[in-house]
Design an enzyme around this catalytic site. Sequence first.
Site, PDB file in Angstrom:
ATOM      1  N   GLU A   1      40.995  35.521  28.340  1.00  0.00           N
ATOM      2  CA  GLU A   1      41.676  36.620  27.659  1.00  0.00           C
ATOM      3  C   GLU A   1      40.662  37.563  27.003  1.00  0.00           C
ATOM      4  OE1 GLU A   1      44.900  37.074  24.003  1.00  0.00           O
ATOM      5  OE2 GLU A   1      44.481  35.097  24.829  1.00  0.00           O
TER       6      GLU A   1
ATOM      7  N   ASP B   1      34.650  37.246  30.422  1.00  0.00           N
ATOM      8  CA  ASP B   1      34.395  36.441  31.620  1.00  0.00           C
ATOM      9  C   ASP B   1      33.672  35.139  31.270  1.00  0.00           C
ATOM     10  OD1 ASP B   1      35.452  38.469  33.184  1.00  0.00           O
ATOM     11  OD2 ASP B   1      33.513  39.461  33.449  1.00  0.00           O
TER      12      ASP B   1
ATOM     13  N   ASP C   1      44.447  21.811  20.695  1.00  0.00           N
ATOM     14  CA  ASP C   1      44.809  22.474  21.955  1.00  0.00           C
ATOM     15  C   ASP C   1      44.432  21.583  23.138  1.00  0.00           C
ATOM     16  OD1 ASP C   1      45.833  24.452  23.579  1.00  0.00           O
ATOM     17  OD2 ASP C   1      44.075  25.756  23.450  1.00  0.00           O
TER      18      ASP C   1
ATOM     19  N   ARG D   1      44.150  21.676  31.138  1.00  0.00           N
ATOM     20  CA  ARG D   1      43.421  22.932  31.410  1.00  0.00           C
ATOM     21  C   ARG D   1      42.162  23.032  30.543  1.00  0.00           C
ATOM     22  NH1 ARG D   1      47.917  23.936  28.586  1.00  0.00           N
ATOM     23  NH2 ARG D   1      47.605  24.577  26.415  1.00  0.00           N
ATOM     24  N   ASN D   2      42.139  22.297  29.419  1.00  0.00           N
ATOM     25  CA  ASN D   2      40.995  22.331  28.500  1.00  0.00           C
ATOM     26  C   ASN D   2      40.100  21.098  28.628  1.00  0.00           C
ATOM     27  OD1 ASN D   2      41.675  24.830  27.484  1.00  0.00           O
ATOM     28  ND2 ASN D   2      42.936  23.990  25.837  1.00  0.00           N
TER      29      ASN D   2
ATOM     30  N   ASP E   1      36.838  23.714  25.143  1.00  0.00           N
ATOM     31  CA  ASP E   1      37.631  24.728  24.435  1.00  0.00           C
ATOM     32  C   ASP E   1      37.962  24.312  23.019  1.00  0.00           C
ATOM     33  OD1 ASP E   1      38.730  27.246  26.123  1.00  0.00           O
ATOM     34  OD2 ASP E   1      38.192  25.581  27.428  1.00  0.00           O
TER      35      ASP E   1
END
Length: 450
Positions: A205, A208, A314, A318-319, A332
Amino acid sequence: MSVVQTPWPAGTECVANYDFQVRADQDLPFSKGEVLTIVAVTRDPNWYKAKNKAGQVGFIPANYVQKREGVKSGTKLSLMPWFHGKITREQAERLLYPPETGLFLVRESTNYPGDYTLCVSCESKVEHYRIIYKSGKLTIDEEAYFDNLMQLVEHYTNDADGLCTNLMKPKLMEGTVAAQDEFSRSGWALKMKDLKLLQIIGKGEFGDVMLGEYRGSKVAVKCIKNDATAQAFVAEALVMTQLRHKNLVQLLGVIVEDKSSLFIVTEFMAKGSLVDYLRSRGRSVLGGECLLKFSLDVSEGMEYLEDNNFVHRDLAARNVLVSEENIAKVSDFGLTKEASATQDTSKLPVKWTAPEALREKLFSTKSDVWSFGILLWEIYSFGRVPYPRIALKDVVPRVEKGYKMDSPDGCSPVVYEVMKQCWNLDPNQRPSFRKLREQLEHIKANELFQ
């Protein structure tokens, strides 16, 4: 150059302050900025036995290196310590008193919301320069334009360029520390000249994620462009300086010298995110032993966070990233905080977050345990999105009434039992990560995952 008085234990990371050329066959050469690991203390307190990233071992002079330290918890790092936010013209003038030519700060404009004001002490009075946005750039005189406030301040530090004086000394906001100074002091500042950016491997977000090369080693680099959002990533890097475990993605350092971008450099995880890895391989490739190993890897990383009083907030597939050697590592740490900290819940992923965290902002290791249960479900369903066929708005009401997801197809009953323990509505009844790791090890030892 002073001699190290208290020996550093084996395993301590240090960073070179100078180049060192070998003087004897058993010495280990290194260059300024290189990271080394202490292997052993020698009888001579002026020398350590150390190894470099390539695994070469030799002796190094103690006064050529500095110990890498975690940035202290509670330190308020700022990329813009001279930025004071919403203060009035009068407050700015009080802060710049007594007058000192070149003393400056930046504030939000009170008369023109959205703009900024540069306040500079000059010859016993304070000048206020309005900074306006024009075509997405910042400018004072509509001649020189800048991407962000850091670039603007750097420009007028080097050259007055029409101002009453060039900027000489920042008036730091009370309680803040300049991020560049603190990362340098603690041994985490890397040099841009040593980093080569190769290709984009992900888009976030805020910027890169790129594959890079730092002193010949592959690395992952988060490139954050915007100075407003970059501040949040400074907080993430601060947390990462304090964490070191084989199942946590390791920070290699931070580059804050580039005024257009912040770079967070971490170890490169060749096989990407766990959720993508699971989805692309599927059950035809990944057997029960592999799924259990990923589960154990994550539990060990989370046990380390638990032991050190950090809450991730979190945790999700995905993390979690997967290395070339198939080791899963938690990553993350943008929302990771000490257990006592509070959190804005508006940005949290509903399907992964414990009910008490969503409802009352109560975050703890036990809310991470809830998320770990969801992550286990993701692993054993090969990356499916949790709560399939339930509308997002209905997830929390159903969960609070005691709903638990069914066991994924082919999942061992003992592993599903671990998931359900994580989803106890009473946080106090959920197991610790230590207990979870022990249960998973028991399942592995007895081959109950088949």
